[in-house]
Design an enzyme around this catalytic site. Structure first.
Site, PDB file in Angstrom:
ATOM      1  N   HIS A  72     -12.336  33.869  33.618  1.00 19.31           N
ATOM      2  CA  HIS A  72     -11.331  32.864  33.264  1.00 19.31           C
ATOM      3  C   HIS A  72     -10.857  32.143  34.514  1.00 19.31           C
ATOM      4  CE1 HIS A  72      -9.944  34.447  29.087  1.00 19.31           C
ATOM      5  NE2 HIS A  72     -11.243  34.333  29.191  1.00 19.31           N
ATOM      6  N   TYR A 203       0.262  31.945  27.325  1.00 22.35           N
ATOM      7  CA  TYR A 203       1.577  32.571  27.454  1.00 22.35           C
ATOM      8  C   TYR A 203       2.581  31.607  26.842  1.00 22.35           C
ATOM      9  CZ  TYR A 203      -0.220  35.905  30.957  1.00 22.35           C
ATOM     10  OH  TYR A 203      -0.904  36.901  31.606  1.00 22.35           O
ATOM     11  N   PRO A 295       3.899  44.178  31.906  1.00 15.78           N
ATOM     12  CA  PRO A 295       2.517  43.682  31.856  1.00 15.78           C
ATOM     13  C   PRO A 295       2.355  42.169  31.921  1.00 15.78           C
ATOM     14  CG  PRO A 295       3.207  44.497  29.699  1.00 15.78           C
ATOM     15  CD  PRO A 295       4.318  44.793  30.642  1.00 15.78           C
ATOM     16  N   LYS A 299      -0.862  43.129  36.063  1.00 15.80           N
ATOM     17  CA  LYS A 299      -1.057  43.692  37.402  1.00 15.80           C
ATOM     18  C   LYS A 299      -1.236  45.213  37.497  1.00 15.80           C
ATOM     19  CE  LYS A 299      -0.942  39.956  39.771  1.00 15.80           C
ATOM     20  NZ  LYS A 299      -2.286  39.434  39.768  1.00 15.80           N
ATOM     21  N   TYR A 387      -1.564  35.310  40.514  1.00 22.70           N
ATOM     22  CA  TYR A 387      -2.246  35.790  39.305  1.00 22.70           C
ATOM     23  C   TYR A 387      -3.674  36.238  39.623  1.00 22.70           C
ATOM     24  CZ  TYR A 387      -2.961  36.226  34.279  1.00 22.70           C
ATOM     25  OH  TYR A 387      -3.179  36.729  33.011  1.00 22.70           O
TER      26      TYR A 387
HETATM   27  C1  LIG Z   1       0.187  51.109  26.310  1.00 19.69           C
HETATM   28  C2  LIG Z   1      -0.089  50.460  27.642  1.00 19.69           C
HETATM   29  C3  LIG Z   1      -0.540  49.147  27.692  1.00 19.69           C
HETATM   30  C4  LIG Z   1      -0.783  48.527  28.924  1.00 19.69           C
HETATM   31  N1  LIG Z   1      -1.208  47.234  28.946  1.00 19.69           N
HETATM   32  C5  LIG Z   1      -1.413  46.640  30.135  1.00 19.69           C
HETATM   33  C6  LIG Z   1      -1.822  45.297  30.205  1.00 19.69           C
HETATM   34  O1  LIG Z   1      -2.002  44.633  29.194  1.00 19.69           O
HETATM   35  N2  LIG Z   1      -2.020  44.746  31.430  1.00 19.69           N
HETATM   36  C7  LIG Z   1      -1.833  45.475  32.588  1.00 19.69           C
HETATM   37  O2  LIG Z   1      -2.044  44.953  33.683  1.00 19.69           O
HETATM   38  N3  LIG Z   1      -1.448  46.739  32.553  1.00 19.69           N
HETATM   39  C8  LIG Z   1      -1.243  47.341  31.367  1.00 19.69           C
HETATM   40  N4  LIG Z   1      -0.861  48.617  31.345  1.00 19.69           N
HETATM   41  C9  LIG Z   1      -0.738  49.316  32.626  1.00 19.69           C
HETATM   42  C10 LIG Z   1      -2.082  49.815  33.157  1.00 19.69           C
HETATM   43  O3  LIG Z   1      -2.862  50.278  32.094  1.00 19.69           O
HETATM   44  C11 LIG Z   1      -1.783  50.890  34.180  1.00 19.69           C
HETATM   45  O4  LIG Z   1      -1.074  50.272  35.241  1.00 19.69           O
HETATM   46  C12 LIG Z   1      -3.009  51.601  34.725  1.00 19.69           C
HETATM   47  O5  LIG Z   1      -3.582  52.408  33.738  1.00 19.69           O
HETATM   48  C13 LIG Z   1      -2.630  52.458  35.941  1.00 19.69           C
HETATM   49  O6  LIG Z   1      -3.681  53.313  36.285  1.00 19.69           O
HETATM   50  P1  LIG Z   1      -3.390  54.769  36.855  1.00 19.69           P
HETATM   51  O7  LIG Z   1      -4.723  55.365  37.113  1.00 19.69           O
HETATM   52  O8  LIG Z   1      -2.412  54.684  37.947  1.00 19.69           O
HETATM   53  O9  LIG Z   1      -2.627  55.537  35.691  1.00 19.69           O
HETATM   54  P2  LIG Z   1      -3.131  55.956  34.200  1.00 19.69           P
HETATM   55  O10 LIG Z   1      -4.095  54.966  33.683  1.00 19.69           O
HETATM   56  O11 LIG Z   1      -1.903  56.253  33.462  1.00 19.69           O
HETATM   57  O12 LIG Z   1      -3.939  57.276  34.475  1.00 19.69           O
HETATM   58  C14 LIG Z   1      -3.315  58.507  34.733  1.00 19.69           C
HETATM   59  C15 LIG Z   1      -4.200  59.623  34.214  1.00 19.69           C
HETATM   60  O13 LIG Z   1      -3.589  60.868  34.562  1.00 19.69           O
HETATM   61  C16 LIG Z   1      -3.655  61.739  33.442  1.00 19.69           C
HETATM   62  N5  LIG Z   1      -2.569  62.705  33.546  1.00 19.69           N
HETATM   63  C17 LIG Z   1      -1.253  62.530  33.264  1.00 19.69           C
HETATM   64  N6  LIG Z   1      -0.576  63.668  33.485  1.00 19.69           N
HETATM   65  C18 LIG Z   1      -1.480  64.576  33.927  1.00 19.69           C
HETATM   66  C19 LIG Z   1      -1.386  65.922  34.319  1.00 19.69           C
HETATM   67  N7  LIG Z   1      -0.226  66.575  34.307  1.00 19.69           N
HETATM   68  N8  LIG Z   1      -2.500  66.550  34.721  1.00 19.69           N
HETATM   69  C20 LIG Z   1      -3.697  65.901  34.752  1.00 19.69           C
HETATM   70  N9  LIG Z   1      -3.847  64.609  34.380  1.00 19.69           N
HETATM   71  C21 LIG Z   1      -2.750  63.956  33.983  1.00 19.69           C
HETATM   72  C22 LIG Z   1      -3.531  60.806  32.245  1.00 19.69           C
HETATM   73  O14 LIG Z   1      -4.061  61.391  31.070  1.00 19.69           O
HETATM   74  C23 LIG Z   1      -4.333  59.593  32.692  1.00 19.69           C
HETATM   75  O15 LIG Z   1      -5.680  59.672  32.324  1.00 19.69           O
HETATM   76  C24 LIG Z   1      -0.599  49.253  30.126  1.00 19.69           C
HETATM   77  C25 LIG Z   1      -0.161  50.556  30.086  1.00 19.69           C
HETATM   78  C26 LIG Z   1       0.109  51.172  28.867  1.00 19.69           C
HETATM   79  C27 LIG Z   1       0.616  52.589  28.843  1.00 19.69           C
END
Ligand SMILES: Cc1cc2nc3c(=O)[nH]c(=O)nc-3n(C[C@H](O)[C@H](O)[C@H](O)COP(=O)(O)OP(=O)(O)OC[C@H]3O[C@@H](n4cnc5c(N)ncnc54)[C@H](O)[C@@H]3O)c2cc1C
Length: 393
Positions: A72, A203, A295, A299, A387
């Site tokens: 995009h 948006y 969201p 980011k 962005y």
């Molecule tokens: C419902 C939802 C919708 C979203 N939509 C958007 C969006 O549209 N655009 C956007 O930019 N961002 C969005 N986000 C945010 C984005 O998905 C996150 O910022 C991103 O996943 C961050 O990655 P991470 O690896 O830091 O954390 P996570 O993806 O949360 O990964 C953490 C991992 O650790 C695991 N975990 C947790 N606790 C434990 C434990 N005690 N022991 C072992 N493992 C554990 C979890 O199961 C998970 O797999 C959304 C988030 C959510 C919750």
């Protein structure tokens, strides 16, 4: 068990870190609470900054994204019954974003880890971390898997376990400073079996509240409306959701929203959150375990990728030369980007949503801001630069 870097969490942060470390010859093990299939189907983010997309290609995980992702070159902003495009490519010297679902990124990363002998313990219970203070020679991660207790000894622990994980709460509260803003609205999101009604994201700032038209593929639309964060999703019928989406997105030159069967729906709260510092002794936090953004700026995943890129570089410097200078500076270096991304995500959120306590003055100011951003090159360029993603270094 013994490894160099013990990683808690197989989200984007944990998996990316593990694979980048592997390419640097550094051994890691991932401990994940959920099953592989759960992670590979969990619908979350979907917009990759140009730097995140490049990073996936650099580490050999970009093939499916390049084939299936939608490139995009801009977004549309809709307000006051008009729609105006922000042209990223023209404003940023050719940069763009890639729409490719987070769970597809995770499938690619999990496959890459397993193909290269990486170790991921899925469905681990009772995960806890120990002895990660600076003076301790060997941090440990304990967990239970298939009714057997395990202990992983490592040099360092990477806390990549998201907002609700165990790593951040394991740090003494007195060592951390928390910065937080909870927004008085949530996003009701649906995934629909319908071709996207627009080539690019729309948006919309509407009197009834914010709406976003997004997509995950040429046949799947992702749509959101601003709602009360306390709303019960079961109380929202599909018809009601479509009716709100029509009201908030249509009305421009006969443009029509294409409907389709709703495959999934849910409500997500909106929060800005940062913890400082992002490290304690031999424990390093990355991604959502250290910060959350609303969201609106797309980011969350991208910020997780930016953190682990720096963390991997710091581990690589340590294992190559024994020098800890990059590890020592990890939090400080990360937080410079984190706060700029927080600012951008807060700004997009403030500009596009209806706030209950807004006065008529606030509303006029909000619309003037959209008018400025879409009519001034300087305003549009600032949005576009943020962005598509600020430079990594
Ligand atoms: C419902 C939802 C919708 C979203 N939509 C958007 C969006 O549209 N655009 C956007 O930019 N961002 C969005 N986000 C945010 C984005 O998905 C996150 O910022 C991103 O996943 C961050 O990655 P991470 O690896 O830091 O954390 P996570 O993806 O949360 O990964 C953490 C991992 O650790 C695991 N975990 C947790 N606790 C434990 C434990 N005690 N022991 C072992 N493992 C554990 C979890 O199961 C998970 O797999 C959304 C988030 C959510 C919750």
């Amino acid at each position: 068990m013994r490894t160099q870097v013990g990683i808690v969490g197989a989200g984007p942060a944990g998996l990316l870190l593990s694979h980048i470390l592997h390419l640097q010859g550094i051994d890691s093990v991932i401990i994940e609470a959920k099953s592989r299939s759960y992670i590979e189907e969990r619908i979350r983010a979907g917009v990759l900054e140009h730097g995140t997309a490049d990073l996936l290609c650099e580490i050999g995980c970009g093939q499916r994204m390049r084939a299936q992702g939608l490139v995009h070159g801009g977004i549309e902003l809709q307000f006051s019954a008009r729609r105006q495009r922000i042209d990223f490519q023209e404003l940023t010297g050719g940069k763009s974003v890639v729409v490719y679902a987070q769970h597809e990124v995770l499938k690619d990363l999990i496959q890459a880890r397993l193909d290269t002998g990486g170790q991921i313990f899925f469905e681990a219970d009772q995960v806890s971390i120990h002895d990660f203070e600076s003076a301790s020679p060997h941090p440990r991660i304990r967990f239970r898997k298939d009714e057997i207790d395990h202990e992983l000894t490592c040099d360092f622990i990477a806390g990549c376990d998201g907002f609700h994980g165990v790593c951040r709460p394991s740090i003494p509260a007195s060592a951390l400073q928390v910065f937080e803003r909870v927004y008085p609205f949530g996003w009701l999101g649906i995934l629909a079996q319908a071709p996207p009604s627009s080539h690019e994201l729309i948006y919309s700032n509407h009197d009834r509240g914010f709406a976003l038209l997004s997509m995950r593929s040429p046949t799947i639309s992702r749509l959101y409306i601003q709602c009360d964060p306390e709303d019960d999703i079961a109380a929202w019928s599909d018809d009601q959701i479509w009716s709100e989406l029509h009201a908030r997105l249509e009305g421009i030159d006969g443009w029509k929203l294409i409907e389709g069967p709703v495959l999934q729906k849910g409500i997500t709260g909106m929060r800005s959150f940062v913890v400082e510092p992002m490290q304690y002794g031999k424990l390093f936090l990355a991604g959502d375990s250290a910060h959350i953004v609303p969201p609106t700026g797309a980011k969350g995943l991208n910020l997780a990728a930016a953190d682990v890129r720096l963390l991997a570089r710091a581990f690589a410097a340590y294992y190559k030369s024994g020098r800890t200078h990059l590890l020592d500076q990890y939090s400080e270096t990360c937080l410079r980007r984190v706060w700029k991304v927080q600012r951008f995500s807060w700004w997009m959120t403030s500009m596009l949503h209806r706030f209950e306590d807004d006065t008529p003055f606030d509303r006029r100011r909000q619309l003037a801001e959209l008018d400025y951003v879409t009519s001034s090159r300087a305003g549009a360029q600032s949005l576009a630069e943020n962005y598509v993603g600020l430079p990594f270094d």
